[in-house]
Design an enzyme around this catalytic site. Structure first.
Site, PDB file in Angstrom:
ATOM      1  N   ASP A 124      -1.208  -5.632  -5.983  1.00 19.06           N
ATOM      2  CA  ASP A 124      -1.118  -4.556  -6.973  1.00 19.06           C
ATOM      3  C   ASP A 124      -2.057  -3.407  -6.608  1.00 19.06           C
ATOM      4  O   ASP A 124      -3.120  -3.619  -6.021  1.00 19.06           O
ATOM      5  CB  ASP A 124      -1.475  -5.119  -8.367  1.00 19.06           C
ATOM      6  N   LEU A 161       2.642 -21.374   9.468  1.00 19.48           N
ATOM      7  CA  LEU A 161       2.629 -20.823   8.102  1.00 19.48           C
ATOM      8  C   LEU A 161       4.056 -20.582   7.594  1.00 19.48           C
ATOM      9  O   LEU A 161       4.919 -20.134   8.346  1.00 19.48           O
ATOM     10  CB  LEU A 161       1.881 -19.481   8.132  1.00 19.48           C
ATOM     11  N   HIS A 203       2.783   2.274  -0.812  1.00 20.74           N
ATOM     12  CA  HIS A 203       3.542   1.083  -0.409  1.00 20.74           C
ATOM     13  C   HIS A 203       3.520   0.920   1.109  1.00 20.74           C
ATOM     14  O   HIS A 203       3.369  -0.182   1.631  1.00 20.74           O
ATOM     15  CB  HIS A 203       4.982   1.165  -0.915  1.00 20.74           C
TER      16      HIS A 203
HETATM   17  C1  FPP Z   1       2.353  -2.979  -6.622  1.00 20.20           C
HETATM   18  O1  FPP Z   1       1.699  -1.742  -6.583  1.00 20.20           O
HETATM   19  C2  FPP Z   1       3.101  -3.264  -5.404  1.00 20.20           C
HETATM   20  C3  FPP Z   1       4.466  -3.394  -5.331  1.00 20.20           C
HETATM   21  C4  FPP Z   1       5.346  -3.243  -6.501  1.00 20.20           C
HETATM   22  C5  FPP Z   1       5.170  -3.665  -4.089  1.00 20.20           C
HETATM   23  C6  FPP Z   1       4.431  -4.344  -2.977  1.00 20.20           C
HETATM   24  C7  FPP Z   1       5.120  -4.009  -1.738  1.00 20.20           C
HETATM   25  C8  FPP Z   1       4.552  -3.817  -0.528  1.00 20.20           C
HETATM   26  C9  FPP Z   1       3.132  -4.035  -0.254  1.00 20.20           C
HETATM   27  C10 FPP Z   1       5.360  -3.313   0.631  1.00 20.20           C
HETATM   28  C11 FPP Z   1       6.501  -4.144   1.128  1.00 20.20           C
HETATM   29  C12 FPP Z   1       6.282  -5.594   1.236  1.00 20.20           C
HETATM   30  C13 FPP Z   1       6.538  -6.380   2.316  1.00 20.20           C
HETATM   31  C14 FPP Z   1       6.444  -7.844   2.123  1.00 20.20           C
HETATM   32  C15 FPP Z   1       6.867  -5.879   3.657  1.00 20.20           C
HETATM   33  P1  FPP Z   1       2.019  -0.699  -7.740  1.00 20.20           P
HETATM   34  O2  FPP Z   1       3.052   0.248  -7.208  1.00 20.20           O
HETATM   35  O3  FPP Z   1       2.411  -1.396  -8.978  1.00 20.20           O
HETATM   36  O4  FPP Z   1       0.641   0.010  -7.903  1.00 20.20           O
HETATM   37  P2  FPP Z   1       0.045   0.682  -9.230  1.00 20.20           P
HETATM   38  O5  FPP Z   1      -0.162  -0.434 -10.216  1.00 20.20           O
HETATM   39  O6  FPP Z   1      -1.234   1.273  -8.762  1.00 20.20           O
HETATM   40  O7  FPP Z   1       1.039   1.689  -9.690  1.00 20.20           O
END
Ligand code: FPP
Length: 249
Positions: free
Chosen positions: A22, A133, A39
């Protein structure tokens, strides 16, 4: 803190670590950039933590990459996340092979775009015999969806007399979850300073240790990951028993 890895008890590593990644959006905002930029940088942390897990000899790493609720985000952001998934799988498949990593997914993957499904299936197939893994990506996942889905499937099997048990046990029910064959997490990490579970692995984390860090996901690196494991190793997991019972085992 640089040598935190040396402090880890390599004989007492968690078998399964799950992570709620997050803070990508806030990380990007703090730099005046778009959420998509966050992201994209989050993928570097995915790579670091995956490599660190494989090197340590952790057996399962589950990452909450896209929740059922994430479908409600702006379409542009959803598209970015989907493209990132496809490009990351393509780019990292060689690393998965080299490091003997098996890829699995949990969640309602049928709801993902066909292109994403195709790439995922290909990578799952190519890595299916790997014994190191197991990297589990939770995609279009939510725990309540998973539990209801399990109940419906179980109900169907009861109607079709495939299941004839009078009593449904935890063990039988677990087989209908998308995590069947995956042990429950020992450790659940959430980044970004939020203290929530957000519909993630509700059934499976009954006895997991929870670890929260203020670090935003793109800033979370392998040392932060070691730190979380070190913290776990200094806790006593009692599974409802007393300290004395655990120590006398
Ligand atoms: C949360 O941050 C994160 C996500 C919803 C997506 C996580 C995805 C990735 C790290 C990239 C792709 C993954 C892989 C496995 C290749 P948020 O957007 O909710 O952050 P915020 O709470 O600060 O808005």
């Amino acid at each position: 803190m640089d040598n935190i890895i040396n402090k880890l008890d390599k004989q007492n590593l968690p078998c399964h670590v799950a992570i709620i990644m997050d803070g990508n959006g806030r990380w990007a905002k703090s730099l005046g950039k778009s959420r998509s930029f966050g992201h994209k940088n989050g993928v570097n942390s995915v790579r670091e933590v995956t490599e660190a897990s494989a090197e340590l000899g952790i057996k399962y790493l589950t990452l909450y990459a896209f929740s059922t609720e994430n479908w409600n985000r702006p379409i542009f952001e959803i598209n970015t996340l989907m493209s990132l998934l496809v490009s990351s799988i393509n780019k990292e498949i060689k690393t998965l092979i080299k490091n003997n990593i098996r890829l699995l997914t949990i969640g309602n993957t049928e709801s993902l775009p066909k292109k994403v499904q195709k790439e995922l299936l290909k990578a799952i197939e190519i890595t299916s015999k790997h014994t190191g893994l197991t990297l589990v990506l939770a995609l279009s996942y939510s725990s309540r969806w998973e539990i209801i889905n399990a109940i419906n499937k179980l109900n169907q099997d009861i109607k079709n007399e495939i299941v004839t048990n009078d009593i449904i046990t935890e063990e039988l029910f677990s087989k209908y979850l998308t995590t069947h064959d995956i042990p429950d997490p020992d450790l659940l990490i959430r980044t970004s300073g939020e203290y929530r579970i957000s519909n993630f692995l509700l059934w499976q984390i009954a006895y997991s240790e929870l670890y929260f860090t203020k670090k935003l996901w793109p800033d979370f690196n392998r040392n932060d990951f070691y730190e979380a494991i070190f913290d776990l190793q200094n806790r006593e997991r009692r599974f409802g028993q007393t300290s004395e019972q655990i120590r006398n085992k």
